[in-house]
Write a protein that holds these residues in place. Structure first.
Motif, PDB file in Angstrom:
ATOM      1  N   THR A 385       0.838  -1.191   0.000  1.00  0.00           N
ATOM      2  CA  THR A 385       0.000   0.000   0.000  1.00  0.00           C
ATOM      3  C   THR A 385       0.877   1.248   0.000  1.00  0.00           C
ATOM      4  O   THR A 385       1.770   1.371   0.829  1.00  0.00           O
ATOM      5  CB  THR A 385      -0.916   0.023   1.235  1.00  0.00           C
ATOM      6  OG1 THR A 385      -1.707  -1.165   1.231  1.00  0.00           O
ATOM      7  CG2 THR A 385      -1.828   1.237   1.218  1.00  0.00           C
ATOM      8  N   ALA A 386       0.624   2.155  -0.907  1.00  0.00           N
ATOM      9  CA  ALA A 386       1.391   3.394  -0.942  1.00  0.00           C
ATOM     10  C   ALA A 386       1.079   4.223   0.292  1.00  0.00           C
ATOM     11  O   ALA A 386      -0.072   4.428   0.634  1.00  0.00           O
ATOM     12  CB  ALA A 386       1.064   4.181  -2.212  1.00  0.00           C
ATOM     13  N   PHE A 387       2.136   4.706   0.985  1.00  0.00           N
ATOM     14  CA  PHE A 387       1.898   5.465   2.203  1.00  0.00           C
ATOM     15  C   PHE A 387       1.688   6.944   1.912  1.00  0.00           C
ATOM     16  O   PHE A 387       1.360   7.707   2.819  1.00  0.00           O
ATOM     17  CB  PHE A 387       3.064   5.283   3.182  1.00  0.00           C
ATOM     18  CG  PHE A 387       4.334   5.974   2.762  1.00  0.00           C
ATOM     19  CD1 PHE A 387       4.679   7.201   3.315  1.00  0.00           C
ATOM     20  CD2 PHE A 387       5.179   5.402   1.828  1.00  0.00           C
ATOM     21  CE1 PHE A 387       5.847   7.836   2.937  1.00  0.00           C
ATOM     22  CE2 PHE A 387       6.342   6.024   1.453  1.00  0.00           C
ATOM     23  CZ  PHE A 387       6.684   7.244   2.005  1.00  0.00           C
ATOM     24  N   THR A 388       1.875   7.353   0.674  1.00  0.00           N
ATOM     25  CA  THR A 388       1.527   8.715   0.274  1.00  0.00           C
ATOM     26  C   THR A 388       0.976   8.671  -1.147  1.00  0.00           C
ATOM     27  O   THR A 388       1.143   7.681  -1.849  1.00  0.00           O
ATOM     28  CB  THR A 388       2.731   9.667   0.382  1.00  0.00           C
ATOM     29  OG1 THR A 388       2.296  11.012   0.175  1.00  0.00           O
ATOM     30  CG2 THR A 388       3.784   9.321  -0.656  1.00  0.00           C
ATOM     31  N   ASP A 389       0.300   9.733  -1.553  1.00  0.00           N
ATOM     32  CA  ASP A 389      -0.480   9.672  -2.783  1.00  0.00           C
ATOM     33  C   ASP A 389      -0.706  11.075  -3.308  1.00  0.00           C
ATOM     34  O   ASP A 389      -0.453  12.063  -2.617  1.00  0.00           O
ATOM     35  CB  ASP A 389      -1.827   9.004  -2.502  1.00  0.00           C
ATOM     36  CG  ASP A 389      -2.463   8.431  -3.750  1.00  0.00           C
ATOM     37  OD1 ASP A 389      -2.002   8.771  -4.859  1.00  0.00           O
ATOM     38  OD2 ASP A 389      -3.420   7.661  -3.625  1.00  0.00           O
ATOM     39  N   PHE A 390      -1.194  11.157  -4.518  1.00  0.00           N
ATOM     40  CA  PHE A 390      -1.713  12.407  -5.068  1.00  0.00           C
ATOM     41  C   PHE A 390      -3.210  12.494  -4.774  1.00  0.00           C
ATOM     42  O   PHE A 390      -3.909  11.488  -4.744  1.00  0.00           O
ATOM     43  CB  PHE A 390      -1.536  12.464  -6.596  1.00  0.00           C
ATOM     44  CG  PHE A 390      -0.105  12.423  -7.045  1.00  0.00           C
ATOM     45  CD1 PHE A 390       0.737  13.500  -6.825  1.00  0.00           C
ATOM     46  CD2 PHE A 390       0.394  11.313  -7.685  1.00  0.00           C
ATOM     47  CE1 PHE A 390       2.041  13.463  -7.237  1.00  0.00           C
ATOM     48  CE2 PHE A 390       1.702  11.267  -8.107  1.00  0.00           C
ATOM     49  CZ  PHE A 390       2.537  12.345  -7.889  1.00  0.00           C
ATOM     50  N   THR A 391      -3.684  13.699  -4.587  1.00  0.00           N
ATOM     51  CA  THR A 391      -5.119  13.955  -4.641  1.00  0.00           C
ATOM     52  C   THR A 391      -5.409  14.666  -5.945  1.00  0.00           C
ATOM     53  O   THR A 391      -4.777  15.683  -6.260  1.00  0.00           O
ATOM     54  CB  THR A 391      -5.588  14.823  -3.462  1.00  0.00           C
ATOM     55  OG1 THR A 391      -5.531  14.044  -2.265  1.00  0.00           O
ATOM     56  CG2 THR A 391      -7.019  15.286  -3.659  1.00  0.00           C
ATOM     57  N   VAL A 392      -6.342  14.126  -6.705  1.00  0.00           N
ATOM     58  CA  VAL A 392      -6.729  14.695  -7.988  1.00  0.00           C
ATOM     59  C   VAL A 392      -8.211  15.042  -7.933  1.00  0.00           C
ATOM     60  O   VAL A 392      -9.043  14.193  -7.614  1.00  0.00           O
ATOM     61  CB  VAL A 392      -6.464  13.709  -9.155  1.00  0.00           C
ATOM     62  CG1 VAL A 392      -6.857  14.345 -10.484  1.00  0.00           C
ATOM     63  CG2 VAL A 392      -5.003  13.292  -9.174  1.00  0.00           C
ATOM     64  N   ILE A 393      -8.531  16.295  -8.195  1.00  0.00           N
ATOM     65  CA  ILE A 393      -9.922  16.736  -8.277  1.00  0.00           C
ATOM     66  C   ILE A 393     -10.215  17.069  -9.736  1.00  0.00           C
ATOM     67  O   ILE A 393      -9.839  18.140 -10.223  1.00  0.00           O
ATOM     68  CB  ILE A 393     -10.174  17.961  -7.383  1.00  0.00           C
ATOM     69  CG1 ILE A 393      -9.911  17.609  -5.917  1.00  0.00           C
ATOM     70  CG2 ILE A 393     -11.596  18.461  -7.544  1.00  0.00           C
ATOM     71  CD1 ILE A 393     -10.190  18.732  -4.951  1.00  0.00           C
TER      72      ILE A 393
END
Length: 569
Positions: A385-393
Motif C-alpha cells: 500500500t502506498a503510504f503517500t499519494d496524489f489527490t486529484v480533483i
C-alpha cells in the motif's frame, strides 16, 4: 468513562445554549465604526483540542499552495491581540523601540502542559523580525471500543491510553516597501507520541519565502512568488502485537508557485501561474512524487464584480524504485486539464457577496502533513500500500453567500460538490490505524458559519456536513464524520475579565470493522487581565466526559482542567 453511541442530544443542548445567548447582544449600544479587536479564535479552550482539518489539501481549496505548517496553533491571548507571525501585526507603542515579549504558560490535570513564547524585535516601521516557540503536551485515556454484530459500539472492559508532546520554534520576518512586500520563515516542528500501537519520534525543518507586488498605479506588472522547503525525519516503533516492522521515513519536499502578469487600468489583469510540487522519500520506501502546473488566467475587478476566467494544466508523476508495480492512484489519472473560473458579485454594497467557482487540479499529499494532523497513524497497513499519494480533483463546483452587518454580524454559507481521486482516509490493521487513499469518490460539502462581535461579546458558531460516495475500489476506509462543528460565546467585562463557554462536536464515523463514536467537547474558561501586560487564566474541558477521538484509537483526556499565566512586555 461513559460510552455513548451518538450524543446528539448533547450536541443540540450545547449549541442551543450557546446560540440562545445571542439575542441579549442586541441591547448593547456601541459605535458601529469602532473597530473591535478579535482575540484568538481558540482562546480559553484547552490545549489539546482542535477539530478535524479538511482532508482535501489546502492547495486545492484555495488559490495557491498553503505553505503554513503547524502541529498545533497557540491557544491563549494576553489581553490585546498579538499575532507576530502576520505581517504588520506587531503593534509597538509609538516612539518606543524595545522588543515585545509575550510568554504564555499553563499546566493541567490530568497531566497537560502548554507554553508559547514570542519575541518581536523592532527594526523600523517597514521591517519586522519575530522569534517564536511553542509546546503542547497531554496524557489521555479512553474506554476500549469495538463493534458488535449489529454495528453497535460496545466496551471491551479495559482502557486505552496515549501520550503526545509537540514542540516548535523558529524565526519569521518581513519587509514592506512602496511597491511590494516580502516575508520569510525558518522553523522546527517536532512530535513525540505513544499509544498501545506505536511509538513515534518525528522531527522536521521548514523554510518559507514569499514576495508580492503591492501598488496603486493604473498600469503595473503584478507578481506573487512563494517557495517552501521541508525536511522531515520520522521514526516509528510499533508494538509486537501490531504485526508491523519498525519504520524510518525521511522526506524532502519543495513547493514553488509564481503568478505574474501585467495589470491594465487597475481592473484588467492577465497572468500566468506556474506551480511545482516535489517530494522524495527514503528508508521505508524509495519514492519520488512530482506535480507541475500552468494556469493562464484573465481577471476583471471593477465596481461590484470580480471575475476570473482561465484553465489549469496540471500533470502528476511518480517514480517508485523499490516497488515499481505499486504506484499512487493519482498518478494513473487520465485528465490533466482543469477549469479555473470564479465569479464574485457584491449584491448589496458592504453587506452581501455572492461567489461561484468551478475548479480542480492535482496536489501532492505530504507524509509530514498527515503526521501533523494525525500523530498516531502508521504509514500503511502492508508493504503493497502506498503510504503517500496524489489527490486529484477532476472538477469541483462551489457556491457561497457571505457578508456582514455593520461590522457586528458576519456569515458565510457554502456548498461544494466534486469528484476526488486519492482522498486521504483511515483503515484498520488489527489495532493499528494506518493511512490509505480512496481511488474515486464523490464529495458533497455544505456548511455555515456565523459570527457576532461587539465591545463586550463575541459569539461564533459553525457546522459542516460532508457526504462521501466512494464509487470504486472501496477498501473499507474510515472516512471522516459527516457532521462536525463548533460554537462559542465569550463575554468580557471592561476588557479585563473574560469568560467563555464553547462546544466542539463530531458525529459518529467509521465502518462496521471499527467505529468512532460521536462526541461533544463542552468547555469553559476564564481569564483575568491585571493589566495589558499580565493576565491569568483557568479552563475546564470535556465536561461531558465523552470518548473523544480525532483518529482511531487516539485517546484524549476526560474531564480536565488547566491554569496558567500570560505575560506581555
Amino acid at each position: 468513562m461513559k460510552n455513548r453511541k451518538i450524543p446528539f442530544s448533547n450536541i443540540f443542548v450545547a449549541v442551543a445554549f450557546l446560540l440562545a445567548a445571542m439575542p441579549c447582544m442586541n441591547a448593547q449600544e456601541i459605535n458601529p465604526t469602532v473597530e473591535v479587536s478579535r482575540r484568538f479564535e481558540a482562546s480559553l479552550k484547552e490545549i489539546h483540542k482542535s477539530y478535524m482539518k479538511p482532508v482535501i489539501p489546502d492547495s486545492l481549496l484555495m488559490d495557491g499552495v498553503d505553505f503554513s505548517y503547524s502541529v498545533f496553533g497557540r491557544k491563549y491571548g494576553a489581553g490585546d491581540d498579538f499575532v507576530p507571525r502576520r505581517f504588520g501585526a506587531v503593534n509597538l507603542p509609538d516612539g518606543k523601540k524595545e522588543p515585545v515579549f509575550v510568554l504564555n504558560v499553563g499546566g493541567g490535570v490530568p497531566w497537560a502542559s502548554y507554553a508559547s513564547l514570542d519575541l518581536a524585535i523592532p527594526c523600523g516601521k517597514d521591517f519586522y523580525l519575530t522569534v517564536y516557540g511553542d509546546h503542547d503536551g497531554y496524557f489521555g485515556r479512553l474506554d476500549r471500543l469495538s463493534v458488535g454484530d449489529y454495528g453497535e459500539i460496545v466496551r471491551t472492559g479495559w482502557r486505552y491510553k496515549s501520550m503526545l508532546m509537540s514542540n516548535s520554534a523558529g524565526v519569521s520576518g518581513g519587509y514592506a516597501w512602496k511597491g511590494g512586500r516580502l516575508h520569510f520563515r525558518a522553523g522546527y516542528d517536532g512530535i513525540m507520541s505513544e499509544n498501545e500501537s506505536i511509538s513515534r519520534r518525528f522531527n522536521s525543518f521548514v523554510a518559507d519565502f514569499g514576495i508580492v507586488s503591492h501598488r496603486d498605479d493604473e498600469d503595473y506588472f503584478y507578481y506573487d512568488i512563494n517557495a517552501h522547503y521541508g525536511y522531515a525525519d520520522d521514526w516509528i516503533v510499533p508494538v509486537p502485537a501490531a504485526g508491523h516492522a519498525n519504520a524510518g521515513i525521511k522526506e524532502n519536499s519543495f513547493d514553488f508557485t509564481a503568478v505574474i502578469g501585467p495589470v491594465f487600468k487597475r481592473y484588467h489583469r492577465i497572468t500566468a501561474g506556474i506551480s511545482l510540487e516535489f517530494a522524495k522519500y527514503d528508508d521505508y520506501r524509495s519514492l519520488m512524487l512530482f506535480n507541475v502546473g500552468f494556469t493562464p488566467q484573465y481577471r476583471y475587478a471593477r465596481d461590484r464584480w470580480n471575475i476570473g476566467a482561465g484553465i489549469r494544466f496540471s500533470k502528476a508523476f511518480v517514480q517508485e524504485t523499490a516497488m515499481p508495480g505499486v504506484a499512487p492512484s493519482g498518478a494513473n489519472a487520465t485528465n490533466w486539464i482543469f477549469p479555473a473560473v470564479d465569479v464574485s458579485f457584491e449584491a448589496v454594497r458592504g453587506y452581501l457577496w455572492l461567489n461561484a467557482a468551478v475548479d480542480g487540479g492535482n496536489a501532492v499529499n505530504l507524509y509530514s502533513d498527515a503526521v501533523g494532523r494525525y500523530p498516531y497513524l502508521y504509514p500503511s497497513g502492508n508493504a503493497g500500500t502506498a503510504f503517500t499519494d496524489f489527490t486529484v480533483i477532476p472538477y469541483r463546483m462551489s457556491f457561497s453567500i457571505a457578508g456582514n452587518v455593520k461590522s457586528r454580524f458576519s456569515y458565510d454559507l457554502y456548498l461544494r460538490y466534486g469528484k476526488v481521486e486519492g482522498l486521504p482516509a483511515f483503515a484498520m490493521d488489527g489495532d493499528c490505524p494506518y493511512l490509505t487513499y480512496t481511488l474515486s469518490s464523490g464529495l458533497f460539502t455544505a456548511g455555515a458559519s456565523l459570527s457576532w462581535k461587539s465591545e463586550r461579546v463575541e459569539a461564533h458558531a459553525g457546522v459542516e456536513y460532508d457526504d462521501y460516495s466512494v464509487t470504486s475500489a472501496d477498501r473499507g476506509e474510515l472516512l471522516p464524520p459527516a457532521f462536525k462543528g463548533s460554537a462559542s460565546v465569550e463575554y468580557n467585562w471592561r476588557k479585563r475579565f473574560f469568560i467563555s463557554v464553547g462546544a466542539d462536536f463530531s458525529g459518529e464515523w467509521g465502518s462496521v470493522a471499527y467505529k468512532v463514536p460521536g462526541w461533544v467537547d463542552l468547555h469553559v474558561g476564564a481569564e483575568y487581565c491585571f493589566s495589558k501586560k499580565f493576565s491569568v487564566f483557568l479552563s475546564a474541558g470535556n465536561l461531558l466526559n465523552d470518548s473523544i477521538q480525532f483518529q482511531p484509537l487516539q485517546a484524549l483526556p476526560g474531564i480536565n482542567f488547566m491554569a496558567g499565566v500570560c505575560l506581555k512586555l
